[in-house]
Every structure is written in structure tokens, then in C-alpha cells.
Write an enzyme that holds these catalytic residues in place. Structure first.
Site, PDB file in Angstrom:
ATOM      1  N   ARG A 191       0.819  -1.217   0.000  1.00 22.26           N
ATOM      2  CA  ARG A 191       0.000   0.000   0.000  1.00 22.26           C
ATOM      3  C   ARG A 191       0.855   1.271   0.000  1.00 22.26           C
ATOM      4  NH1 ARG A 191      -3.129   2.699  -0.483  1.00 22.26           N
ATOM      5  NH2 ARG A 191      -4.627   3.145   1.155  1.00 22.26           N
ATOM      6  N   LYS A 192       2.174   1.123   0.079  1.00 24.79           N
ATOM      7  CA  LYS A 192       3.048   2.302   0.127  1.00 24.79           C
ATOM      8  C   LYS A 192       3.705   2.509  -1.251  1.00 24.79           C
ATOM      9  CE  LYS A 192       1.762   1.528   4.302  1.00 24.79           C
ATOM     10  NZ  LYS A 192       1.736   1.945   5.661  1.00 24.79           N
ATOM     11  N   ALA A 193       4.456   3.607  -1.401  1.00 27.84           N
ATOM     12  CA  ALA A 193       4.919   4.032  -2.738  1.00 27.84           C
ATOM     13  C   ALA A 193       5.821   3.031  -3.448  1.00 27.84           C
ATOM     14  CB  ALA A 193       5.619   5.375  -2.631  1.00 27.84           C
TER      15      ALA A 193
END
Ligand SMILES: *Cc1c(COP(=O)(O)O)cnc(C)c1O
Length: 378
Positions: A191-193
């Protein structure tokens, strides 16, 4: 909703988020699998160096996830029973859970509804003679008032651990978040970059503390006179080599990807014109990563019904973060109500909505989502 609209909508399927993993990233991970060297070796060191080069002036240690990164920072500072750690009331639960895991007490501070970040005056007011760390969060990838928090902490000799889980690449002024505090902790969850599947990072400007993280992530092993010695009761919080290769490959596109997300966010800002939907505010001088594009619905809107309606149009949404003191564990242990003590955090938890945001989204997708958000009514 009439039949014609329903037919038009089924052609769309817009996920909340999807990691940007390309064939070249997969090839780099696959190459590592063929070497037989699978855990914490040269690929992990290369990745750590790449992160240090990006952030500047820090030692970087890759670990097994973002929660492990936060946990290690607390353990390295010797924080435990009887100690208090100041945390925002609105965040992912891991921010407070790690404080519980070392036996210390989380002291919650409410957030600002325009930015979802912790209120720095509230932080100053929450400091006691038992405060052993302040753990601000750069919520959804937007830098909090970190300079102010660091000043409050420095005046009292308290370390700051930045929960920058969503904020790799975020800046405040000309400086990367994660480099203001004693420690900065990042997550590499999908869910992170950028992602290694599970993964995390601890960064610190202090060489001695970096060495402590080294020990603690790897069973407390140290080399003394060429021999391995177990000098601490450590964890196994290592990263694997193929994860490091996978995420290092994506890191090269980070700046470009964050620029693209900023374009999508600007399009949301321009196109969502529903007075019952409040858009996030970005204070001057901050570079947001747009890990989440989070809006606040009017309390009169039925959020579950709105989410179902969006889902029918092929638009996936979710809750942004929790009012942590209102969760069963914290409510039961500390007797919090949640809404009474932390009204903003409670409101954001109850009425917030995370809209689709990822590299795989087109500007056309954003226009479609905005159009549906504009139709939401009480
Ligand atoms: C994602 C996240 C974490 C936890 O990271 P994991 O890698 O999932 O363990 C902690 N804090 C915040 C604010 C997060 O968003």
C-alpha cells in the site's frame, strides 16, 4: 441508479491501489533467486545505500516491515515499562501497538482535520516528566509540523521517532521526512509508494544507534575480534535479498511516480466540488507522497451506503486510518471513549474515505471517480 448507468459502470474497475511492479523489477528479483544467497547480503546493502543517497545524511537499515522498524527504534532507545510515548490518536494502529509491545504507555494527541496530522500544541501539552519519546506520523504521506515537534522534544531532551511509513519521498522544506528525528521509520508494504511485499526501513543520523539496529534486527550478533558473539537479545527482523532487489528497482522511479500521483491529486482537487466532501489541505512548503487521497464526508452522509454505491460503479474505496484509542484493545485497557477525548480523530475515522490512488490510475479514472463523489448526498 437506472439500468443504463449500471451498464455503463460495469466496464470500469478502479482499485483503491495497486503496486507499480514492472517486468524489470521482477527480473531483478528473479536474478537474486538464482544466486542462492537469499537473506540480508549485498542486495540489501545496495538498497540501503540507495535510500541513504536519496534522503541524505543518514544511515539506513532495511528490516522485515514497518512495524518492526518502529519496534526496533523504541527498543534501541531503551524505552519500556513506566515510560510514556506521545502518538497521534489518528493513525494506523501499529503506531501505538509498538509502544504497547515494549511495555510503555501511549499518550494520544488529537489531530488537525485539515491535514490529519497531529496537533503540535497538543503534543507540547502532553509532555510529562515520564515522556521518553514523541512519535509523530506523517499521515497519508504529508509531513506533519515536524520542525515544531522536534523543537518541543529538543527543549526537553526527548528523542523523536518519525512514523514515516507512508511518506518515503515526502519533504518539509528542502528536507526529507524521516531525517528530522532521532529515527525515521518507513514501510515498504504494497500500500506504500515502493514495495518489497513486506518490508521496512529504519534511518538515523546517529552511527551508534544504527549499529544498535544492526544488532537488534539480527539476533544480537556482533563480530568481536573476528568471532561472532551474541551481545544482545535481538530479533530476526531481516529483509531478504530478493525483496531488496525488487524494491531497489522501483526506488529508481520514486520521484517520477510521486510526480504522477501529485497530478492525480491535483485533478481530484480540481474536480471534486461536492460541498459535503472536504478535501485535504497541503500546507505551503510540503511535498506530499499521496500514499492515500483521503476525504472527509459530511456527517449526514451514510458512509457504508456511499461505499456500496461507489463499489457498484466499480470504484473501490476504504477507510483511511483508525481513531486508535477507540479500538477495543485501547478502549478496554485505558477506558477511552474516543469521541469525547479525541473528537477530530474520531470524526476522521468515522467519516473519512480513501479514494483510489496509484500509478495505475489514469486522469480519466480520476474524472470518473470525482464525478461519482460529486453525486454523494446525505
Ligand atoms: C503502514 C503503516 C505502518 C505499518 O507498516 P507495516 O510495514 O505494514 O508493518 C505503521 N504506521 C503507519 C502510519 C502506516 O501507515
Amino acid at each position: 441508479m437506472n439500468t443504463i448507468m449500471r451498464d455503463a459502470s460495469v466496464t470500469r474497475s478502479i482499485p483503491l491501489s495497486r503496486p507499480d511492479i514492472r517486468e524489470e523489477d521482477i527480473a531483478r528479483a528473479a536474478d537474486v533467486l538464482r544466486t542462492g544467497m537469499l537473506v540480508q547480503g549485498p542486495r540489501v546493502r545496495e538498497f540501503e545505500q540507495a535510500v541513504s543517497d536519496l534522503l541524505g545524511q543518514v544511515h539506513t537499515r532495511a528490516v522485515s516491515n514497518g512495524t518492526a522498524a518502529l519496534h526496533l527504534a523504541l527498543v534501541a532507545l531503551g524505552i519500556g515499562p513506566g515510560d510514556e510515548v506521545i502518538v497521534p490518536a489518528f493513525s494506523f494502529v501499529a503506531t501505538a501497538n509498538v509502544v504497547e509491545l515494549v511495555g510503555a504507555t501511549p499518550v494520544f494527541v488529537d489531530v488537525d482535520l485539515a491535514t490529519y496530522n497531529v496537533d503540535s500544541e497538543g503534543v507540547a501539552a502532553a509532555v510529562t516528566d515520564r515522556t521518553r519519546a514523541i512519535m509523530p506520523v506523517h499521515e497519508f504521506g504529508l509531513a506533519c509540523e515536524i520542525e515544531r515537534v522536534v523543537a518541543i522534544a529538543a527543549g526537553r531532551g526527548i528523542p523523536v521517532i518519525e512514523d514515516a511509513a507512508c511518506a518515503l519521498g515526502a519533504m518539509s522544506g528542502s528536507r526529507h521526512v524521516g531525517t528530522f528525528g532521532t529515527f525515521g521509520c518507513f514501510s515498504l508494504h504494497p500500500r506504500k509508494a515502493v514495495t518489497s511485499g513486506e518490508g521496512g526501513l529504519v534511518v538515523t543520523g546517529d552511527a551508534h544507534l544504527a549499529q544498535q539496529i544492526d544488532l537488534l534486527r539480527n539476533h544480537g550478533i556482533s563480530e568481536i575480534d573476528g568471532a561472532k558473539e551474541f551481545v544482545a537479545a535481538g530479533f530476526n527482523y531481516r529483509m531478504t535479498e530478493f525483496q531488496a532487489a525488487l524494491v531497489d528497482s522501483q526506488l529508481r522511479r520514486l520521484t517520477q511516480n510521486l510526480e504522477y500521483r501529485a497530478r492525480l491529486a491535483a485533478a481530484y482537487h480540481a474536480q471534486i466540488v461536492n460541498p459535503a466532501v472536504a478535501l485535504p489541505t497541503i500546507p505551503a512548503g510540503k511535498v506530499h507522497t499521496w500514499q492515500t487521497f483521503h476525504v472527509l464526508l459530511d456527517t449526514a452522509i451514510d458512509r457504508p451506503a456511499a461505499m456500496r454505491c461507489l463499489q457498484e460503479a466499480g470504484i473501490q474505496t476504504s477507510l483511511g486510518a483508525q481513531c486508535i484509542p477507540a479500538q477495543v484493545y485501547y478502549r478496554t485497557k485505558y477506558g477511552f471513549d474516543g469521541a469525547r477525548e479525541f473528537p477530530n480523530a474520531h470524526r476522521a475515522w468515522r467519516h473519512g474515505l480513501a479514494l483510489p490512488m496509484s500509478e495505475n490510475l489514469s486522469l480519466d479514472d480520476v474524472a470518473y471517480v470525482a464525478e461519482h463523489i460529486n453525486r454523494l448526498t446525505a
